[in-house]
Motif scaffolding. Structure first.
Motif, PDB file in Angstrom:
ATOM      1  N   SER A   6       0.801  -1.273  -0.084  1.00  0.00           N
ATOM      2  CA  SER A   6       0.153  -0.067  -0.210  1.00  0.00           C
ATOM      3  C   SER A   6       1.084   1.265  -0.057  1.00  0.00           C
ATOM      4  N   THR A  10      -5.591   7.707  -3.508  1.00  0.00           N
ATOM      5  CA  THR A  10      -6.325   7.847  -4.736  1.00  0.00           C
ATOM      6  C   THR A  10      -6.148   9.269  -5.379  1.00  0.00           C
ATOM      7  N   TRP A  45      -0.980  -0.818  -4.462  1.00  0.00           N
ATOM      8  CA  TRP A  45      -2.290  -0.284  -4.246  1.00  0.00           C
ATOM      9  C   TRP A  45      -2.079   0.917  -3.545  1.00  0.00           C
ATOM     10  N   THR A  46      -3.156   1.686  -3.714  1.00  0.00           N
ATOM     11  CA  THR A  46      -3.298   2.988  -2.954  1.00  0.00           C
ATOM     12  C   THR A  46      -3.944   2.606  -1.508  1.00  0.00           C
ATOM     13  N   PHE A  49      -8.181   4.061  -0.500  1.00  0.00           N
ATOM     14  CA  PHE A  49      -9.075   3.123  -0.793  1.00  0.00           C
ATOM     15  C   PHE A  49      -8.261   2.276  -2.155  1.00  0.00           C
ATOM     16  N   PRO A  50      -8.328   0.919  -2.072  1.00  0.00           N
ATOM     17  CA  PRO A  50      -7.733   0.126  -2.538  1.00  0.00           C
ATOM     18  C   PRO A  50      -7.910   0.057  -4.263  1.00  0.00           C
ATOM     19  N   GLU A  51      -7.253   0.980  -4.734  1.00  0.00           N
ATOM     20  CA  GLU A  51      -7.220   0.675  -6.425  1.00  0.00           C
ATOM     21  C   GLU A  51      -5.664   0.347  -6.716  1.00  0.00           C
ATOM     22  N   LEU A  52      -5.626  -0.503  -7.892  1.00  0.00           N
ATOM     23  CA  LEU A  52      -4.469  -1.101  -8.163  1.00  0.00           C
ATOM     24  C   LEU A  52      -3.596   0.024  -8.928  1.00  0.00           C
ATOM     25  N   ILE A  53      -2.521   0.367  -8.621  1.00  0.00           N
ATOM     26  CA  ILE A  53      -1.536   1.192  -9.316  1.00  0.00           C
ATOM     27  C   ILE A  53      -0.737   0.622 -10.456  1.00  0.00           C
ATOM     28  N   SER A  75      -3.881  -1.043 -14.092  1.00  0.00           N
ATOM     29  CA  SER A  75      -4.005   0.033 -13.153  1.00  0.00           C
ATOM     30  C   SER A  75      -5.714   0.107 -13.223  1.00  0.00           C
ATOM     31  N   THR A  76      -6.214   0.144 -12.117  1.00  0.00           N
ATOM     32  CA  THR A  76      -7.838   0.565 -11.971  1.00  0.00           C
ATOM     33  C   THR A  76      -7.763   1.929 -11.543  1.00  0.00           C
ATOM     34  N   LEU A  77      -7.018   2.960 -11.608  1.00  0.00           N
ATOM     35  CA  LEU A  77      -7.116   4.307 -11.412  1.00  0.00           C
ATOM     36  C   LEU A  77      -7.620   5.057 -12.616  1.00  0.00           C
TER      37      LEU A  77
END
Length: 77
Positions: A6, A10, A45-46, A49-53, A75-77
């Motif tokens: 982590s 975000t 991850w951030t 809030f878990p967003e994949l970097i 990435s999910t950002l």
């Protein structure tokens, strides 16, 4: 084998998150003991809030030196 790290938030710019990912991967390289042909993957991850970097894949090169590749495609950002 998959590990989660982590870093950042975000609200950070994607460029800042890329820099944080690079620095974190450089730290991880110093702590790993990888067998020849083995690959270890980390998900970055951030932390708020878990967003994949990105995903970082570590392995040994031909000179038996550990190297890594950061993959921002997932990435999910």
């Amino acid at each position: 084998m998959s590990n989660n790290i982590s870093i950042g938030k975000t609200t950070d710019s994607f460029e800042d998150l890329q820099i944080l990912s690079q620095k974190e991967a450089e730290k991880i390289v110093k702590t790993l003991d990888i067998a020849e042909g083995e690959k270890i993957t980390f998900g970055f991850w951030t932390s708020d809030f878990p967003e994949l970097i990105c995903e970082a894949v570590f392995g040994k090169n031909k000179e038996s030196k550990i190297e890594f590749k950061l993959d921002f495609e997932q990435s999910t950002l």
